[in-house]
Design a protein around this motif. Structure first.
Motif, PDB file in Angstrom:
ATOM      1  N   ASP A  33       0.848  -1.190   0.000  1.00  0.00           N
ATOM      2  CA  ASP A  33       0.000   0.000   0.000  1.00  0.00           C
ATOM      3  C   ASP A  33       0.887   1.245   0.000  1.00  0.00           C
ATOM      4  O   ASP A  33       1.577   1.515   0.988  1.00  0.00           O
ATOM      5  CB  ASP A  33      -0.904  -0.005   1.239  1.00  0.00           C
ATOM      6  N   PRO A  34       0.885   2.023  -1.082  1.00  0.00           N
ATOM      7  CA  PRO A  34       1.746   3.216  -1.143  1.00  0.00           C
ATOM      8  C   PRO A  34       1.387   4.282  -0.123  1.00  0.00           C
ATOM      9  O   PRO A  34       2.173   5.202   0.130  1.00  0.00           O
ATOM     10  CB  PRO A  34       1.526   3.727  -2.575  1.00  0.00           C
ATOM     11  N   ASN A  35       0.200   4.189   0.478  1.00  0.00           N
ATOM     12  CA  ASN A  35      -0.211   5.148   1.498  1.00  0.00           C
ATOM     13  C   ASN A  35       0.231   4.752   2.897  1.00  0.00           C
ATOM     14  O   ASN A  35      -0.071   5.435   3.874  1.00  0.00           O
ATOM     15  CB  ASN A  35      -1.735   5.313   1.487  1.00  0.00           C
ATOM     16  N   ARG A  36       0.929   3.626   3.007  1.00  0.00           N
ATOM     17  CA  ARG A  36       1.457   3.146   4.281  1.00  0.00           C
ATOM     18  C   ARG A  36       2.972   2.996   4.162  1.00  0.00           C
ATOM     19  O   ARG A  36       3.526   3.012   3.071  1.00  0.00           O
ATOM     20  CB  ARG A  36       0.831   1.794   4.664  1.00  0.00           C
ATOM     21  N   VAL A  37       3.639   2.883   5.316  1.00  0.00           N
ATOM     22  CA  VAL A  37       5.093   2.721   5.319  1.00  0.00           C
ATOM     23  C   VAL A  37       5.468   1.516   6.167  1.00  0.00           C
ATOM     24  O   VAL A  37       4.678   1.044   7.000  1.00  0.00           O
ATOM     25  CB  VAL A  37       5.803   3.982   5.858  1.00  0.00           C
ATOM     26  N   VAL A  38       6.680   1.024   5.956  1.00  0.00           N
ATOM     27  CA  VAL A  38       7.239  -0.058   6.768  1.00  0.00           C
ATOM     28  C   VAL A  38       8.639   0.368   7.199  1.00  0.00           C
ATOM     29  O   VAL A  38       9.250   1.258   6.592  1.00  0.00           O
ATOM     30  CB  VAL A  38       7.296  -1.393   6.000  1.00  0.00           C
ATOM     31  N   ALA A  39       9.143  -0.267   8.248  1.00  0.00           N
ATOM     32  CA  ALA A  39      10.491   0.051   8.726  1.00  0.00           C
ATOM     33  C   ALA A  39      11.507  -0.239   7.629  1.00  0.00           C
ATOM     34  O   ALA A  39      11.439  -1.271   6.958  1.00  0.00           O
ATOM     35  CB  ALA A  39      10.801  -0.769   9.971  1.00  0.00           C
ATOM     36  N   ASN A  40      12.421   0.681   7.447  1.00  0.00           N
ATOM     37  CA  ASN A  40      13.501   0.515   6.467  1.00  0.00           C
ATOM     38  C   ASN A  40      14.676  -0.158   7.172  1.00  0.00           C
ATOM     39  O   ASN A  40      15.328   0.449   8.029  1.00  0.00           O
ATOM     40  CB  ASN A  40      13.913   1.886   5.917  1.00  0.00           C
ATOM     41  N   GLU A  41      14.907  -1.417   6.835  1.00  0.00           N
ATOM     42  CA  GLU A  41      15.971  -2.185   7.481  1.00  0.00           C
ATOM     43  C   GLU A  41      17.217  -2.265   6.594  1.00  0.00           C
ATOM     44  O   GLU A  41      17.119  -2.235   5.378  1.00  0.00           O
ATOM     45  CB  GLU A  41      15.472  -3.603   7.811  1.00  0.00           C
ATOM     46  N   PRO A  42      18.427  -2.318   7.191  1.00  0.00           N
ATOM     47  CA  PRO A  42      18.680  -2.470   8.642  1.00  0.00           C
ATOM     48  C   PRO A  42      18.754  -1.140   9.398  1.00  0.00           C
ATOM     49  O   PRO A  42      19.046  -1.121  10.587  1.00  0.00           O
ATOM     50  CB  PRO A  42      20.026  -3.176   8.661  1.00  0.00           C
ATOM     51  N   GLU A  43      18.496  -0.013   8.714  1.00  0.00           N
ATOM     52  CA  GLU A  43      18.661   1.294   9.356  1.00  0.00           C
ATOM     53  C   GLU A  43      17.796   1.449  10.612  1.00  0.00           C
ATOM     54  O   GLU A  43      18.249   1.987  11.634  1.00  0.00           O
ATOM     55  CB  GLU A  43      18.342   2.421   8.371  1.00  0.00           C
ATOM     56  N   ALA A  44      16.542   0.974  10.546  1.00  0.00           N
ATOM     57  CA  ALA A  44      15.650   1.122  11.703  1.00  0.00           C
ATOM     58  C   ALA A  44      16.189   0.344  12.904  1.00  0.00           C
ATOM     59  O   ALA A  44      16.242   0.867  14.030  1.00  0.00           O
ATOM     60  CB  ALA A  44      14.249   0.655  11.348  1.00  0.00           C
ATOM     61  N   SER A  45      16.607  -0.892  12.677  1.00  0.00           N
ATOM     62  CA  SER A  45      17.135  -1.705  13.782  1.00  0.00           C
ATOM     63  C   SER A  45      18.409  -1.103  14.363  1.00  0.00           C
ATOM     64  O   SER A  45      18.642  -1.152  15.579  1.00  0.00           O
ATOM     65  CB  SER A  45      17.409  -3.133  13.293  1.00  0.00           C
ATOM     66  N   GLU A  46      19.228  -0.504  13.505  1.00  0.00           N
ATOM     67  CA  GLU A  46      20.460   0.130  13.987  1.00  0.00           C
ATOM     68  C   GLU A  46      20.148   1.334  14.865  1.00  0.00           C
ATOM     69  O   GLU A  46      20.835   1.588  15.860  1.00  0.00           O
ATOM     70  CB  GLU A  46      21.336   0.542  12.799  1.00  0.00           C
ATOM     71  N   LEU A  47      19.106   2.076  14.501  1.00  0.00           N
ATOM     72  CA  LEU A  47      18.704   3.211  15.315  1.00  0.00           C
ATOM     73  C   LEU A  47      18.248   2.743  16.697  1.00  0.00           C
ATOM     74  O   LEU A  47      18.684   3.276  17.721  1.00  0.00           O
ATOM     75  CB  LEU A  47      17.566   3.981  14.627  1.00  0.00           C
ATOM     76  N   TRP A  48      17.379   1.743  16.738  1.00  0.00           N
ATOM     77  CA  TRP A  48      16.888   1.260  18.027  1.00  0.00           C
ATOM     78  C   TRP A  48      18.016   0.654  18.849  1.00  0.00           C
ATOM     79  O   TRP A  48      18.041   0.802  20.083  1.00  0.00           O
ATOM     80  CB  TRP A  48      15.770   0.237  17.825  1.00  0.00           C
ATOM     81  N   GLU A  49      18.952  -0.011  18.196  1.00  0.00           N
ATOM     82  CA  GLU A  49      20.096  -0.587  18.912  1.00  0.00           C
ATOM     83  C   GLU A  49      20.890   0.500  19.639  1.00  0.00           C
ATOM     84  O   GLU A  49      21.376   0.287  20.751  1.00  0.00           O
ATOM     85  CB  GLU A  49      20.998  -1.317  17.915  1.00  0.00           C
ATOM     86  N   SER A  50      20.985   1.679  19.035  1.00  0.00           N
ATOM     87  CA  SER A  50      21.761   2.775  19.648  1.00  0.00           C
ATOM     88  C   SER A  50      21.094   3.317  20.911  1.00  0.00           C
ATOM     89  O   SER A  50      21.724   4.038  21.682  1.00  0.00           O
ATOM     90  CB  SER A  50      21.945   3.901  18.627  1.00  0.00           C
ATOM     91  N   LEU A  51      19.830   2.983  21.120  1.00  0.00           N
ATOM     92  CA  LEU A  51      19.107   3.494  22.288  1.00  0.00           C
ATOM     93  C   LEU A  51      19.040   2.495  23.425  1.00  0.00           C
ATOM     94  O   LEU A  51      18.454   2.788  24.489  1.00  0.00           O
ATOM     95  CB  LEU A  51      17.666   3.884  21.890  1.00  0.00           C
ATOM     96  N   ARG A  52      19.598   1.325  23.231  1.00  0.00           N
ATOM     97  CA  ARG A  52      19.522   0.314  24.296  1.00  0.00           C
ATOM     98  C   ARG A  52      20.597   0.532  25.355  1.00  0.00           C
ATOM     99  O   ARG A  52      21.655   1.045  25.068  1.00  0.00           O
ATOM    100  CB  ARG A  52      19.669  -1.092  23.702  1.00  0.00           C
TER     101      ARG A  52
END
Length: 346
Positions: free
Chosen positions: A327-346
């Motif tokens: 669905d072009p009106n929805r988005v999904v996490a862009n990996e691996p960038e999203a996981s790398e961002l969350w990893e930096s907050l742990r």
């Protein structure tokens, strides 16, 4: 001689009357302070997220202990912290209906979601916005009335709050990030607008004209000092800017976060008890927290621990996303960038 005694007697009566007046004023002042404390404390609503979710959660962040024998420079907490902040579009109450332009039915949604990560020492922060249109796997969540919701694949992120309230919102964020949410804070339309007004407004600079019939906002490009109603309209605006998607609105919301930090820094709240009370009342009246933050002392301790934080030491980012294949009106996490961002907050 008689005249001198009469004068002393008069002075004595005056001192007694003055003492009585000052004593009464002190009693009234203390009673007023006690009522104000009780009133603000009663305002805060809370949800016991820890009990609802149990132990099946990401581990808490480990703080670096103080050197053995070293005296703590401050009793305030200073460890790293992750806080899920939701903006609710609840139409509960006349003011929320007025600001939301909707009816009182239909429940509430979490149209604004931010994970605020405070570094150890709490002098720096990272604010990560999660687009409401992100498709996620929504985990099974406990219902307040008993039982659980079913796992949902490819569900919109903001549906978690709609089906399971704060508990499901926290569980969904933890499932998608593997980051423990130490606290939960939710504020509704009226609370946000009231907070901005109590602070004396916020100053923002827009790079393009904004004309949005839905949020009722009309702004020319340039610098503006906004009141609470205007600031809320800016936070809700997406039509009339950029591609009219939720992603454009997130940029405005992040700008408002920094503007609020600047306004708090410029406002001498401790030097103005009246303004401090207005800010506290506006905030607590529309606030829902987890049970570890549901009292004035706990909220004050958190706020005081952030006194070194400023807009210049706060980074605002959006979770990396890309258009959903389904669905072009929805988005999904862009990996691996999203996981790398969350990893930096742990």
């Amino acid at each position: 001689m008689r005249g001198g005694g009469s004068q002393r007697s008069g002075r004595s009566r005056l001192l007694r009357v003055t003492g009585i007046v000052l004593g009464c004023a002190l009693v009234v002042s203390l009673a007023g302070a006690a009522w104000a404390y009780w009133h603000l404390n009663q305002n805060i609503k809370s949800v016991d997220i820890d009990s609802a979710l149990g132990d099946d959660r990401p581990a808490k962040a480990m703080s670096t202990p103080s050197p053995y024998g070293a005296a703590s420079p401050s009793p305030l907490p200073s460890g790293a912290l992750n806080i899920l902040v939701l903006g609710s579009d609840s139409r509960s109450g006349a003011r929320n209906q007025e600001l939301g332009g909707g009816s009182s039915g239909g429940g509430a949604r979490s149209d604004t979601a931010m994970v605020i990560h405070l570094d150890e020492g709490r002098t720096k922060a990272t604010v990560v916005s999660i687009p409401r249109d992100t498709l996620v796997t929504r985990p099974s969540c406990p219902r307040e009335s008993g039982g659980s919701t079913a796992v949902a694949y490819g569900a919109m992120f903001n549906s978690a709050y709609a089906v399971g309230g704060p508990v499901c919102a926290v569980k969904t964020v933890e499932a998608m990030t593997n980051v423990r949410m130490d606290h939960y804070i939710e504020i509704d339309f009226a609370g946000f607008a009231g907070l901005v007004d109590a602070l004396g407004g916020v100053t923002v600079t827009t790079e393009e004209d904004i004309s949005d019939e839905d949020s009722h906002l009309e702004l020319e490009a340039g610098t503006h000092h906004l009141d609470g109603t205007q600031a809320l309209a800016l936070a809700r605006t997406r039509h009339g800017i950029g591609d009219e998607s939720d992603l454009g609105r997130i940029g405005l919301q992040q700008q408002l976060v920094k503007a609020l930090l600047d306004q708090v820094a410029a406002t001498d709240l401790l030097g103005s008890p009246t303004r401090l009370y207005k800010v506290a009342e506006a905030l607590t009246d529309s606030l829902t927290t987890d049970t570890d933050l549901d009292s004035l002392p706990e909220l004050m301790s958190l706020g005081q621990s952030l006194k070194a934080l400023s807009s210049s030491t706060t980074e605002t980012v959006m979770m990396p996303v890309l258009p959903a294949p389904s669905d072009p009106n929805r988005v999904v996490a862009n990996e691996p960038e999203a996981s790398e961002l969350w990893e930096s907050l742990r």
